[in-house]
Design a protein around this motif. Structure first.
Motif, mmCIF file in Angstrom:
data_model
loop_
_atom_site.group_PDB
_atom_site.id
_atom_site.type_symbol
_atom_site.label_atom_id
_atom_site.label_comp_id
_atom_site.label_asym_id
_atom_site.label_seq_id
_atom_site.Cartn_x
_atom_site.Cartn_y
_atom_site.Cartn_z
ATOM 1 N N ILE A 146 4.051 1.412 4.597
ATOM 2 C CA ILE A 146 3.572 0.566 5.922
ATOM 3 C C ILE A 146 2.387 0.473 5.863
ATOM 4 C CG2 ILE A 146 3.798 0.772 8.523
ATOM 5 C CD1 ILE A 146 6.021 2.915 7.998
ATOM 6 N N ASN A 147 1.960 -1.077 5.986
ATOM 7 C CA ASN A 147 0.657 -1.523 6.342
ATOM 8 C C ASN A 147 0.296 -1.919 7.843
ATOM 9 O OD1 ASN A 147 0.109 -1.204 3.434
ATOM 10 N ND2 ASN A 147 0.932 -3.191 2.904
ATOM 11 N N ARG A 153 8.592 -7.602 -2.514
ATOM 12 C CA ARG A 153 9.178 -8.331 -3.610
ATOM 13 C C ARG A 153 9.507 -7.649 -4.831
ATOM 14 N NH1 ARG A 153 12.957 -11.696 -3.574
ATOM 15 N NH2 ARG A 153 12.009 -12.884 -1.875
ATOM 16 N N GLU A 154 8.290 -7.145 -5.186
ATOM 17 C CA GLU A 154 8.171 -6.252 -6.487
ATOM 18 C C GLU A 154 8.582 -4.914 -6.455
ATOM 19 O OE1 GLU A 154 4.668 -5.191 -9.666
ATOM 20 O OE2 GLU A 154 4.222 -6.690 -8.070
ATOM 21 N N PHE A 155 8.578 -4.195 -5.435
ATOM 22 C CA PHE A 155 9.195 -2.724 -5.423
ATOM 23 C C PHE A 155 10.743 -2.501 -4.909
ATOM 24 C CE2 PHE A 155 4.652 -1.437 -4.241
ATOM 25 C CZ PHE A 155 4.023 -1.979 -5.475
ATOM 26 N N GLY A 156 11.285 -3.796 -4.367
ATOM 27 C CA GLY A 156 12.622 -3.537 -3.706
ATOM 28 C C GLY A 156 13.664 -3.185 -4.489
ATOM 29 N N LYS A 157 13.227 -3.523 -5.872
ATOM 30 C CA LYS A 157 14.447 -3.116 -7.004
ATOM 31 C C LYS A 157 14.451 -1.663 -7.081
ATOM 32 C CE LYS A 157 11.249 -4.582 -10.766
ATOM 33 N NZ LYS A 157 10.139 -5.180 -9.958
ATOM 34 N N TRP A 158 13.483 -1.004 -6.763
ATOM 35 C CA TRP A 158 13.568 0.404 -6.822
ATOM 36 C C TRP A 158 13.786 1.244 -5.532
ATOM 37 C CZ3 TRP A 158 8.198 -1.062 -8.946
ATOM 38 C CH2 TRP A 158 8.430 -1.360 -10.406
ATOM 39 N N THR A 213 10.956 -0.010 0.321
ATOM 40 C CA THR A 213 10.514 -1.127 1.194
ATOM 41 C C THR A 213 8.987 -1.109 1.548
ATOM 42 O OG1 THR A 213 11.030 0.194 3.401
ATOM 43 C CG2 THR A 213 12.784 -0.881 2.231
ATOM 44 N N CYS A 214 8.564 -2.255 1.800
ATOM 45 C CA CYS A 214 6.989 -2.482 2.355
ATOM 46 C C CYS A 214 6.937 -3.312 3.499
ATOM 47 C CB CYS A 214 6.138 -3.037 1.309
ATOM 48 S SG CYS A 214 4.449 -2.941 1.718
ATOM 49 N N ASN A 215 6.500 -3.015 4.513
ATOM 50 C CA ASN A 215 6.568 -3.640 5.927
ATOM 51 C C ASN A 215 5.185 -3.374 6.705
ATOM 52 O OD1 ASN A 215 9.215 -4.737 6.248
ATOM 53 N ND2 ASN A 215 9.631 -2.681 6.120
ATOM 54 N N ALA A 216 4.722 -4.425 7.660
ATOM 55 C CA ALA A 216 3.509 -4.215 8.374
ATOM 56 C C ALA A 216 3.822 -4.251 9.763
ATOM 57 C CB ALA A 216 2.761 -5.489 7.732
ATOM 58 N N ILE A 217 2.965 -3.584 10.178
ATOM 59 C CA ILE A 217 3.035 -3.509 11.719
ATOM 60 C C ILE A 217 1.426 -3.975 12.242
ATOM 61 C CG2 ILE A 217 2.762 -1.922 13.805
ATOM 62 C CD1 ILE A 217 4.538 0.034 12.437
ATOM 63 N N ALA A 218 1.661 -4.947 13.273
ATOM 64 C CA ALA A 218 0.600 -5.597 13.742
ATOM 65 C C ALA A 218 0.578 -5.368 15.229
ATOM 66 C CB ALA A 218 0.836 -7.264 13.651
ATOM 67 N N PHE A 271 17.095 -1.705 4.954
ATOM 68 C CA PHE A 271 17.526 -3.138 4.614
ATOM 69 C C PHE A 271 16.222 -4.174 5.168
ATOM 70 C CE2 PHE A 271 20.394 -6.961 4.373
ATOM 71 C CZ PHE A 271 20.460 -6.889 2.935
ATOM 72 N N ILE A 272 15.133 -3.514 5.578
ATOM 73 C CA ILE A 272 14.167 -4.267 6.276
ATOM 74 C C ILE A 272 12.970 -4.204 5.239
ATOM 75 C CG2 ILE A 272 12.564 -4.744 8.345
ATOM 76 C CD1 ILE A 272 14.605 -3.213 9.973
ATOM 77 N N THR A 273 12.372 -5.466 4.827
ATOM 78 C CA THR A 273 11.169 -5.128 3.974
ATOM 79 C C THR A 273 10.363 -6.499 3.921
ATOM 80 O OG1 THR A 273 10.259 -4.471 1.633
ATOM 81 C CG2 THR A 273 12.239 -5.836 1.830
#
Length: 262
Positions: free
Chosen positions: A150-151, A183-188, A191-196, A247-249
């Motif tokens: 989470i960024n 995109r790169e890590f989803g296959k493993w 998940t990577c998401n951001a909060i603004a 399922f959110i990334t």
């Protein structure tokens, strides 16, 4: 209930039980309460912050039953060799499950007044620390086929603020990394998401010469007519760190009271 005091964020009883969380800037204005809320959900937290007084305050507010799950790491994120070494020690024990890249500095002045060294300093704290933390956690997340990154970006990316060019640049970098890593890590199973976050009443607001005028400026722009609280950020982080967000990334979630609607 007073509309200025929302309830503590809660995803579910013990939603993060057994999860190991790395959190930079964990003792700051937004990090302090989020750390407490994650501890309440059962997480074990490695909290990195260089501010001794804020670390002491976080420790004092931590319930006795959760104290053993809070590991305060008083470090300067620009000391990259020390950070890399400490993270290697942490991940050698067990994998990290969640990484929250939140630490940031936000010097304010006209762009032409920044030296190159000052620009590099902002990038080192706000972006390079995220690269190091994520790189350290990635092998363990990949091996266990589960992870949450989470960024923390910023509402300033919408272009409504002056004299914050290096800070805004750094947050734009984090948004780009969010999408690239998703995109790169989803296959493993990562998940990577951001909060603004929107305009929250933290130490960052002290740079404004007219606090009351700024407060009204914020409320005028928000659809929700109250100031945001750290609980609002905690709720978003807890959700994105949970099983339910699997399922959110690649998303940038605005937590800003309806200021920016895209």
């Amino acid at each position: 209930m007073n509309r200025e005091t929302p309830m503590r964020a809660k995803v579910g009883q013990g939603a993060l039980t057994g999860r190991r969380v790395l959190y930079t800037g964990a003792s700051g204005g937004l990090g302090h309460q989020t750390t407490l809320d994650m501890l309440a959900e059962g997480a074990e937290i490695f909290a990195i912050d260089r501010d001794h007084s804020k670390n002491e305050s976080l420790l004092a507010d931590t319930p006795a039953e959760a104290a053993a799950r809070l590991h305060l790491l008083e470090m300067d994120l620009t000391d990259q060799p020390a950070l890399t070494e400490r993270l290697a020690e942490i991940t050698a024990e067990k994998p990290l499950d969640v990484v929250i890249n939140n630490a940031a500095i936000y010097p304010s002045k006209p762009f032409e007044d920044f030296t190159m060294e000052e620009l590099r300093q902002v990038h080192a704290v706000n972006v390079e620390s995220a690269l190091i933390c994520t790189r350290a956690a990635l092998p363990g997340m990949r091996d266990q086929a589960w992870g949450r990154i989470i960024n923390v970006t910023s509402i300033t990316l919408t272009g409504g603020w002056e004299n914050l060019a290096p800070y805004i640049q750094s947050k734009g970098s984090l948004l780009g990394l969010t999408r690239a890593w998703a995109r790169e890590f989803g296959k493993w199973g990562i998940t990577c998401n951001a909060i603004a976050p929107g305009a929250f009443p933290t130490d960052a607001e002290k740079i404004h010469p007219d606090p009351e005028g700024y407060r009204q400026f914020v409320l005028d722009h928000q659809a929700v007519k109250r100031r945001g609280t750290p609980h609002d950020i905690a709720a978003a982080i807890l959700f994105l760190a949970s099983e339910g967000a699997g399922f959110i990334t690649g998303q940038n979630l605005a937590v800003d009271g309806g200021w920016n609607m895209t």
